[in-house]
Enzyme design. Sequence first.
Site, short mmCIF file in Angstrom:
data_model
loop_
_atom_site.label_atom_id
_atom_site.label_comp_id
_atom_site.label_asym_id
_atom_site.label_seq_id
_atom_site.Cartn_x
_atom_site.Cartn_y
_atom_site.Cartn_z
CB SER A 306 -0.96 -0.05 1.19
OG SER A 306 -1.94 0.95 1.09
CG ASP A 317 7.20 5.60 -11.87
OD1 ASP A 317 7.82 4.54 -12.03
OD2 ASP A 317 5.96 5.68 -11.95
CE LYS A 331 -4.99 -2.46 1.20
NZ LYS A 331 -5.14 -1.06 0.73
#
Length: 453
Positions: A306, A317, A331
């Site tokens: 999560s 990224d 998740k």
Amino acid sequence: MRKKTNILILLLGFCLGAMVSLCSSVLAEKDSPLSAGVEDAQTLPFEELRTFTEIFGRIKQDYVEQVSDKKLLEDAIRGMLSGLDPHSAYLASEEYKELQEGTTGQFGGLGIEVGMENGFVKVVSPIDDTPAHKAGIKAGDLIVRLDDKPVKGMSLAEAVKMMRGEPGSKIVLTVVREGAEAPLKFEITRDIIKVKSVKSRLLEKNYGYVRISSFQSGTGEGLLEAIAELKKENDSPLKGIVLDLRNNPGGVLNAAVDVSDAFIESGLIVYTEGRIKNSEMRFNATPDDVLNGAPIVVLINGGSASASEIVAGALQDHKRAIIMGEKSFGKGSVQTILPTSNGAAVKLTTARYFTPSGRSIQAEGIEPDVTLARVKLEALEKAQVEGIKEADLSGHLTNGNKQDKKSEDDGKDDEKETLDKNSDETGPDIDVRDYPLHEALNLLKGVSIWKTK
């Protein structure tokens, strides 16, 4: 006859309630034509509602023990939500209160984040320095018994309720662990769980270690304080840090955004998408990088879930950090807490997380840039006879540089002392105790050296 009458009355009530709800939603959307509402009303699942009321009536009349209407309807709601996905749930008032306590960092229990898998309770991750963590519970363990009661057939809420209890009381968890030949039993003493989400120390001169065990409302602030303390202790800017998110089950979304924002100067951090308008959110970074561009190695594993995955995905990224370890849990869904009129709440999955590049975390997880196998380093015994070196040869040339060898050795001793003093988390020898951390530190040093050239 009386039974049929009750069923018909109940069926009529459900149908009327459904139609009133439908009409209300149609009226709320001014652009929707009334005819659309009539068309939807004709497609209401009358047959399924009739089946529900028939079963309700059977239970009321034929079940071996008398059951209250309140319990039957509450259980029906629980079943409806649990059938959606593993994270949607109905929270009774007590459970709702416990959830609120958990986000503040203090609650009662064993100290494990859990979910359901094939009818058993699966450990997502144990929380650092809690009874479960100290007892040896690991991410991926399947809990099959709580004391003498089988978990199969319990709801997640029922299992969690059993694991909670008075501080000082004990419970026996029977777990199935991958690689273990037989189920393992752990006797754990319940305690008040006070979670300090951020811990830090210097690994050695210029290189820091920050461990985030869960994401709470104050985690972002705690991170900034920890890095400021590391800089002060180092007496100079850091050349890099290891950010440890292993076995971090997640937590508050805003905390994950704050942690990512501490290292990213601009651009998107995370966004969410769902069916309803207010489920679509975008979070962008603000200027300033608390490390001024110094390299970061992020450690993750199968227990990183999560909010941990949001941070790892954002830093990956933006090419702001190297992600090292194992593939994360996966998740990538957002749960919204919707309070109800009776003091309870519904935890409902309303959206999915996406990394800045548009990757969905859900059921995929974050792939590390550098994958590490699960191994353990062991220090070799010191050789009884050391190998011969150039300095041991008779008549060898001197080095030729005037630096005092003694002062050089003294510096090394100081560096070792720093490492030992700050190694309370993993012990004085991180090479043996924590292979991923050892590898992360080596990589951090390599990147730091490369950047200075």
